[in-house]
Design a protein around this motif. Structure first.
Motif, short mmCIF file in Angstrom:
data_model
loop_
_atom_site.label_atom_id
_atom_site.label_comp_id
_atom_site.label_asym_id
_atom_site.label_seq_id
_atom_site.Cartn_x
_atom_site.Cartn_y
_atom_site.Cartn_z
N LEU A 225 -50.68 -28.69 29.57
CA LEU A 225 -50.06 -27.76 28.61
C LEU A 225 -48.71 -27.32 29.15
N ASP A 226 -48.64 -27.17 30.48
CA ASP A 226 -47.41 -26.93 31.23
C ASP A 226 -46.46 -25.93 30.57
N ALA A 227 -47.00 -24.75 30.28
CA ALA A 227 -46.19 -23.68 29.68
C ALA A 227 -45.06 -23.25 30.61
N PRO A 228 -43.87 -22.93 30.09
CA PRO A 228 -43.44 -23.08 28.69
C PRO A 228 -42.62 -24.35 28.47
N ARG A 229 -42.66 -25.30 29.44
CA ARG A 229 -41.82 -26.50 29.35
C ARG A 229 -42.27 -27.43 28.23
N HIS A 230 -43.59 -27.50 28.01
CA HIS A 230 -44.09 -28.35 26.93
C HIS A 230 -44.08 -27.55 25.63
N ILE A 231 -43.23 -27.97 24.71
CA ILE A 231 -43.03 -27.23 23.47
C ILE A 231 -44.07 -27.65 22.44
N ILE A 232 -44.34 -28.95 22.36
CA ILE A 232 -45.44 -29.43 21.50
C ILE A 232 -46.26 -30.45 22.27
N ILE A 233 -47.57 -30.21 22.35
CA ILE A 233 -48.46 -31.18 22.95
C ILE A 233 -49.19 -31.84 21.77
N HIS A 234 -48.91 -33.12 21.57
CA HIS A 234 -49.40 -33.80 20.37
C HIS A 234 -50.84 -34.25 20.51
N SER A 235 -51.49 -34.34 19.35
CA SER A 235 -52.82 -34.94 19.26
C SER A 235 -52.62 -36.37 18.77
N LEU A 236 -53.68 -37.17 18.77
CA LEU A 236 -53.57 -38.51 18.20
C LEU A 236 -53.15 -38.41 16.74
N LYS A 237 -53.72 -37.40 16.03
CA LYS A 237 -53.43 -37.27 14.61
C LYS A 237 -51.98 -36.87 14.36
N SER A 238 -51.45 -35.93 15.15
CA SER A 238 -50.06 -35.50 14.91
C SER A 238 -49.08 -36.63 15.26
N MET A 239 -49.42 -37.45 16.26
CA MET A 239 -48.56 -38.61 16.59
C MET A 239 -48.58 -39.63 15.45
N GLN A 240 -49.77 -39.88 14.89
CA GLN A 240 -49.88 -40.84 13.78
C GLN A 240 -49.10 -40.35 12.56
N LEU A 241 -49.26 -39.05 12.26
CA LEU A 241 -48.56 -38.44 11.12
C LEU A 241 -47.05 -38.58 11.25
N LEU A 242 -46.54 -38.18 12.43
CA LEU A 242 -45.09 -38.18 12.66
C LEU A 242 -44.52 -39.59 12.66
N ALA A 243 -45.23 -40.52 13.30
CA ALA A 243 -44.75 -41.90 13.38
C ALA A 243 -44.61 -42.46 11.97
N ALA A 244 -45.62 -42.24 11.13
CA ALA A 244 -45.58 -42.75 9.76
C ALA A 244 -44.46 -42.09 8.97
N GLN A 245 -44.32 -40.77 9.12
CA GLN A 245 -43.27 -40.04 8.39
C GLN A 245 -41.88 -40.54 8.73
N ALA A 246 -41.69 -40.92 10.00
CA ALA A 246 -40.37 -41.37 10.45
C ALA A 246 -40.15 -42.86 10.16
N GLY A 247 -41.16 -43.56 9.67
CA GLY A 247 -40.98 -44.95 9.25
C GLY A 247 -41.45 -46.01 10.24
#
Ligand SMILES: [Zn+2]
Length: 320
Positions: A225-247
């Motif tokens: 989690l490495d607070a506060p350096r890690h701003i977003i720690i992604h899940s498998l689902k959030s990575m899949q969502l973002l990758a698809a959204q960006a093309g």
């Protein structure tokens, strides 16, 4: 603190707040994170205005390795070719006997990187990975990092103090080794990376993965989690969502958790910060972890990687 909508998917249902302590430098300051009830990612609620203070140049791991350049010898290059492409099988095979293949071979092999491909390492620190790649025979190497002191040129490696949004041109391969989780606005980041990579080529994102074994076992004491350096720690689902959204097409996910993060998390749960005198990373005998303990962490890690439950992974994003 008020619960908000998720930065990644916009969800407002079932979002949960957690207090996470800064333990990598041992400041023990508390930061509020939110876990999304839909996509499962974890996000820092308020990014400190003085974030630079949590990246001291001395002691932060990306910056304290020396940069040395070793010229690629013929034998080294033969060995690399063998591991990457299976060329010169006989000689290469002999050279690789008893040789544990380091991770960087798979980072080059999976996307089929060639020696003269233009490679951009994002969040490069002082460029130690680039110098390793140079020594293996790769020739077109660039690094960027907004947190370094100044531009550096070592041999044919160029390192610039800048962000992806200040970077132009197109590359054959973009690599982000534990950099993506330090960046806000992940969709904007992926869209900018899309511009910087050529068609038919890959972006490699190595990053912690939320919601897996370590989160389930250690919760807010999970080291990555490495607070506060890690701003977003992604899940498998959030990575899949973002990758698809960006093309992109998310072509491959390789779990590459390591046992040190389990030891770190176990220590955080006992209120032992990374630089404490009785930390395993500082003084192994004083830490109280014996050989058997460490072997156990190692075998759990191997199991987690195999079962895709580890807390870190490499995502290979393809630009069609
Ligand atoms: Zn979400």
């Amino acid at each position: 603190m008020e619960i908000r909508n998720c930065k990644v998917c916009g969800n407002s249902n079932g979002n949960k707040l957690y207090a996470v302590k800064e333990m990598q430098l041992g400041m023990r300051e508390t930061f509020t994170y939110m876990e999304c009830g839909n996509c499962g990612c974890m996000q820092l609620m308020d990014i400190p205005a003085d974030l630079g203070k949590y990246y001291p140049n001395e002691g932060y791991y990306s910056f304290n390795r020396g940069l040395t350049l070793q010229k690629p010898g013929l034998l080294r290059r033969i060995k690399t070719s063998y591991l990457l492409q299976g060329k010169n099988a006989l000689v290469g095979g002999l050279l690789s006997v008893g040789y544990k293949v380091p991770d960087y071979y798979s980072w080059m092999k999976i996307p089929g990187i060639k020696y003269d491909d233009a490679i951009l390492d994002i969040g490069t620190g002082n460029g130690s990975l680039l110098s390793t790649l140079f020594s293996l025979g790769f020739t077109n190497l660039t690094g960027i990092d907004p947190f370094i002191d100044k531009d550096m040129q070592v041999g044919s490696i160029n390192i610039y103090k800048k962000s992806i949004f200040e970077t132009e041109g197109q590359y054959d391969y973009l690599m982000l080794h534990h950099a993506f989780e330090h960046m806000d606005e992940p969709l904007k980041v992926l869209q900018q990376l899309y511009k910087l990579v050529k068609k038919g080529k890959y972006v490699l994102i190595r990053t912690p993965v939320m919601g897996m074994y370590s989160w389930k076992k250690y919760g807010t004491n999970w080291m990555d989690l490495d607070a506060p350096r890690h701003i977003i720690i992604h899940s498998l689902k959030s990575m899949q969502l973002l990758a698809a959204q960006a093309g992109y097409e998310l072509r491959k996910t390789v779990f590459d958790g390591n046992y040190m993060s389990l030891i770190g998390s176990d220590q955080y749960a006992k209120d032992i910060a990374l630089p404490d005198p009785n930390s395993y990373m500082v003084n192994k005998p004083a830490s109280g972890y014996n050989k058997e303990d460490v072997e156990k962490f190692k075998s759990i890690t191997i199991q987690n990687n195999k079962e895709q439950q580890a807390d870190q992974a490499a995502f290979y994003l393809f630009k069609p």
